[in-house]
Structure formats: C-alpha cells, structure tokens
Design a protein around this motif. Sequence first.
Motif, PDB file in Angstrom:
ATOM      1  N   MET A  47       0.841  -1.178   0.000  1.00 25.01           N
ATOM      2  CA  MET A  47       0.000   0.000   0.000  1.00 25.01           C
ATOM      3  C   MET A  47       0.889   1.246   0.000  1.00 25.01           C
ATOM      4  O   MET A  47       1.948   1.272   0.609  1.00 25.01           O
ATOM      5  CB  MET A  47      -0.915   0.006   1.229  1.00 25.01           C
ATOM      6  N   ARG A  48       0.448   2.271  -0.671  1.00 20.58           N
ATOM      7  CA  ARG A  48       1.178   3.529  -0.786  1.00 20.58           C
ATOM      8  C   ARG A  48       1.079   4.323   0.515  1.00 20.58           C
ATOM      9  O   ARG A  48       0.009   4.376   1.135  1.00 20.58           O
ATOM     10  CB  ARG A  48       0.575   4.304  -1.938  1.00 20.58           C
ATOM     11  N   PRO A  49       2.168   4.966   0.944  1.00 20.50           N
ATOM     12  CA  PRO A  49       2.097   5.765   2.176  1.00 20.50           C
ATOM     13  C   PRO A  49       1.205   6.992   1.985  1.00 20.50           C
ATOM     14  O   PRO A  49       1.112   7.539   0.892  1.00 20.50           O
ATOM     15  CB  PRO A  49       3.541   6.190   2.433  1.00 20.50           C
ATOM     16  N   LYS A  50       0.554   7.417   3.052  1.00 16.57           N
ATOM     17  CA  LYS A  50      -0.325   8.579   2.980  1.00 16.57           C
ATOM     18  C   LYS A  50       0.490   9.847   2.818  1.00 16.57           C
ATOM     19  O   LYS A  50       1.600   9.965   3.325  1.00 16.57           O
ATOM     20  CB  LYS A  50      -1.176   8.682   4.241  1.00 16.57           C
ATOM     21  N   LYS A  51      -0.077  10.790   2.083  1.00 16.19           N
ATOM     22  CA  LYS A  51       0.580  12.075   1.892  1.00 16.19           C
ATOM     23  C   LYS A  51       0.429  12.920   3.148  1.00 16.19           C
ATOM     24  O   LYS A  51      -0.569  12.827   3.857  1.00 16.19           O
ATOM     25  CB  LYS A  51      -0.046  12.820   0.712  1.00 16.19           C
ATOM     26  N   THR A  52       1.428  13.764   3.380  1.00 17.40           N
ATOM     27  CA  THR A  52       1.328  14.686   4.507  1.00 17.40           C
ATOM     28  C   THR A  52       0.336  15.778   4.145  1.00 17.40           C
ATOM     29  O   THR A  52      -0.026  15.959   2.967  1.00 17.40           O
ATOM     30  CB  THR A  52       2.693  15.329   4.833  1.00 17.40           C
ATOM     31  N   GLU A  53      -0.087  16.538   5.127  1.00 23.08           N
ATOM     32  CA  GLU A  53      -1.056  17.611   4.903  1.00 23.08           C
ATOM     33  C   GLU A  53      -0.564  18.602   3.846  1.00 23.08           C
ATOM     34  O   GLU A  53      -1.332  19.056   2.999  1.00 23.08           O
ATOM     35  CB  GLU A  53      -1.338  18.353   6.219  1.00 23.08           C
ATOM     36  N   SER A  54       0.721  18.928   3.861  1.00 23.71           N
ATOM     37  CA  SER A  54       1.252  19.896   2.905  1.00 23.71           C
ATOM     38  C   SER A  54       1.368  19.329   1.490  1.00 23.71           C
ATOM     39  O   SER A  54       1.499  20.086   0.533  1.00 23.71           O
ATOM     40  CB  SER A  54       2.622  20.396   3.371  1.00 23.71           C
ATOM     41  N   GLN A  55       1.308  18.016   1.332  1.00 26.86           N
ATOM     42  CA  GLN A  55       1.401  17.381   0.015  1.00 26.86           C
ATOM     43  C   GLN A  55       0.039  17.158  -0.629  1.00 26.86           C
ATOM     44  O   GLN A  55      -0.039  16.882  -1.824  1.00 26.86           O
ATOM     45  CB  GLN A  55       2.110  16.033   0.121  1.00 26.86           C
ATOM     46  N   ARG A  56      -1.027  17.277   0.133  1.00 26.10           N
ATOM     47  CA  ARG A  56      -2.370  17.019  -0.392  1.00 26.10           C
ATOM     48  C   ARG A  56      -2.844  18.168  -1.275  1.00 26.10           C
ATOM     49  O   ARG A  56      -2.675  19.328  -0.948  1.00 26.10           O
ATOM     50  CB  ARG A  56      -3.349  16.819   0.756  1.00 26.10           C
ATOM     51  N   LEU A  57      -3.441  17.807  -2.383  1.00 27.54           N
ATOM     52  CA  LEU A  57      -4.002  18.796  -3.300  1.00 27.54           C
ATOM     53  C   LEU A  57      -5.438  19.056  -2.874  1.00 27.54           C
ATOM     54  O   LEU A  57      -6.334  18.257  -3.136  1.00 27.54           O
ATOM     55  CB  LEU A  57      -3.950  18.281  -4.739  1.00 27.54           C
ATOM     56  N   THR A  58      -5.663  20.168  -2.193  1.00 24.15           N
ATOM     57  CA  THR A  58      -6.973  20.424  -1.607  1.00 24.15           C
ATOM     58  C   THR A  58      -7.686  21.636  -2.183  1.00 24.15           C
ATOM     59  O   THR A  58      -8.861  21.840  -1.920  1.00 24.15           O
ATOM     60  CB  THR A  58      -6.847  20.623  -0.082  1.00 24.15           C
ATOM     61  N   LYS A  59      -7.004  22.446  -2.961  1.00 24.22           N
ATOM     62  CA  LYS A  59      -7.593  23.676  -3.477  1.00 24.22           C
ATOM     63  C   LYS A  59      -7.944  23.531  -4.951  1.00 24.22           C
ATOM     64  O   LYS A  59      -7.285  22.818  -5.699  1.00 24.22           O
ATOM     65  CB  LYS A  59      -6.633  24.864  -3.309  1.00 24.22           C
ATOM     66  N   THR A  60      -8.984  24.242  -5.373  1.00 21.44           N
ATOM     67  CA  THR A  60      -9.452  24.192  -6.748  1.00 21.44           C
ATOM     68  C   THR A  60      -9.408  25.592  -7.342  1.00 21.44           C
ATOM     69  O   THR A  60      -9.776  26.560  -6.682  1.00 21.44           O
ATOM     70  CB  THR A  60     -10.908  23.680  -6.802  1.00 21.44           C
ATOM     71  N   VAL A  61      -8.961  25.684  -8.581  1.00 14.47           N
ATOM     72  CA  VAL A  61      -8.958  26.944  -9.312  1.00 14.47           C
ATOM     73  C   VAL A  61      -9.815  26.741 -10.556  1.00 14.47           C
ATOM     74  O   VAL A  61      -9.633  25.771 -11.292  1.00 14.47           O
ATOM     75  CB  VAL A  61      -7.520  27.345  -9.715  1.00 14.47           C
ATOM     76  N   LEU A  62     -10.729  27.645 -10.774  1.00 13.77           N
ATOM     77  CA  LEU A  62     -11.610  27.561 -11.939  1.00 13.77           C
ATOM     78  C   LEU A  62     -11.307  28.701 -12.887  1.00 13.77           C
ATOM     79  O   LEU A  62     -11.034  29.817 -12.461  1.00 13.77           O
ATOM     80  CB  LEU A  62     -13.074  27.656 -11.507  1.00 13.77           C
ATOM     81  N   PHE A  63     -11.337  28.425 -14.181  1.00 11.58           N
ATOM     82  CA  PHE A  63     -11.224  29.474 -15.185  1.00 11.58           C
ATOM     83  C   PHE A  63     -12.028  29.057 -16.397  1.00 11.58           C
ATOM     84  O   PHE A  63     -12.302  27.892 -16.616  1.00 11.58           O
ATOM     85  CB  PHE A  63      -9.768  29.802 -15.532  1.00 11.58           C
ATOM     86  N   ARG A  64     -12.426  30.045 -17.164  1.00 12.18           N
ATOM     87  CA  ARG A  64     -13.296  29.791 -18.313  1.00 12.18           C
ATOM     88  C   ARG A  64     -12.490  29.734 -19.602  1.00 12.18           C
ATOM     89  O   ARG A  64     -11.521  30.461 -19.779  1.00 12.18           O
ATOM     90  CB  ARG A  64     -14.359  30.886 -18.415  1.00 12.18           C
TER      91      ARG A  64
END
Length: 60
Positions: A1-18
């Motif tokens: 199993m793959r190790p869990k990412k640290t909080e700083s490695q997680r992709l949590t933000k979304t950017v939207l553009f048209r």
Amino acid sequence: MRPKKTESQRLTKTVLFRLTELEEAQLKRTAAQCGMSVSDYCRAAIFGTTPKQRLTPEQQ
C-alpha cells in the motif's frame, strides 16, 4: 500500500477558469499528447515547467 501524503502534500484547493470550446479542446489534446492529465499539464505550465509532447509510435 502507498504511504499517505502529509497535509502539505495534499491537493486540496481548486482553481476555476473559463475557456471557449475550442480552447478546451486544444488544452485536452495538448495535455493528452504530453501524456498528462489536464490538471497536471496546467500545474506544470503555471510553475514554469514546459511539458513536452510524447513521441507517437510512428515517430519512435
């Protein structure tokens, strides 16, 4: 199993553009030619990496 990412490695933000339909198609096509997802391609382009297109089997 793959190790869990640290909080700083997680992709949590979304950017939207048209985009226009033509721009979206070009973005998807270019990302696919580079063997990348659209998100990975945009992330690489934003942070100064120049994604390179992969060679087709005929070019190899």
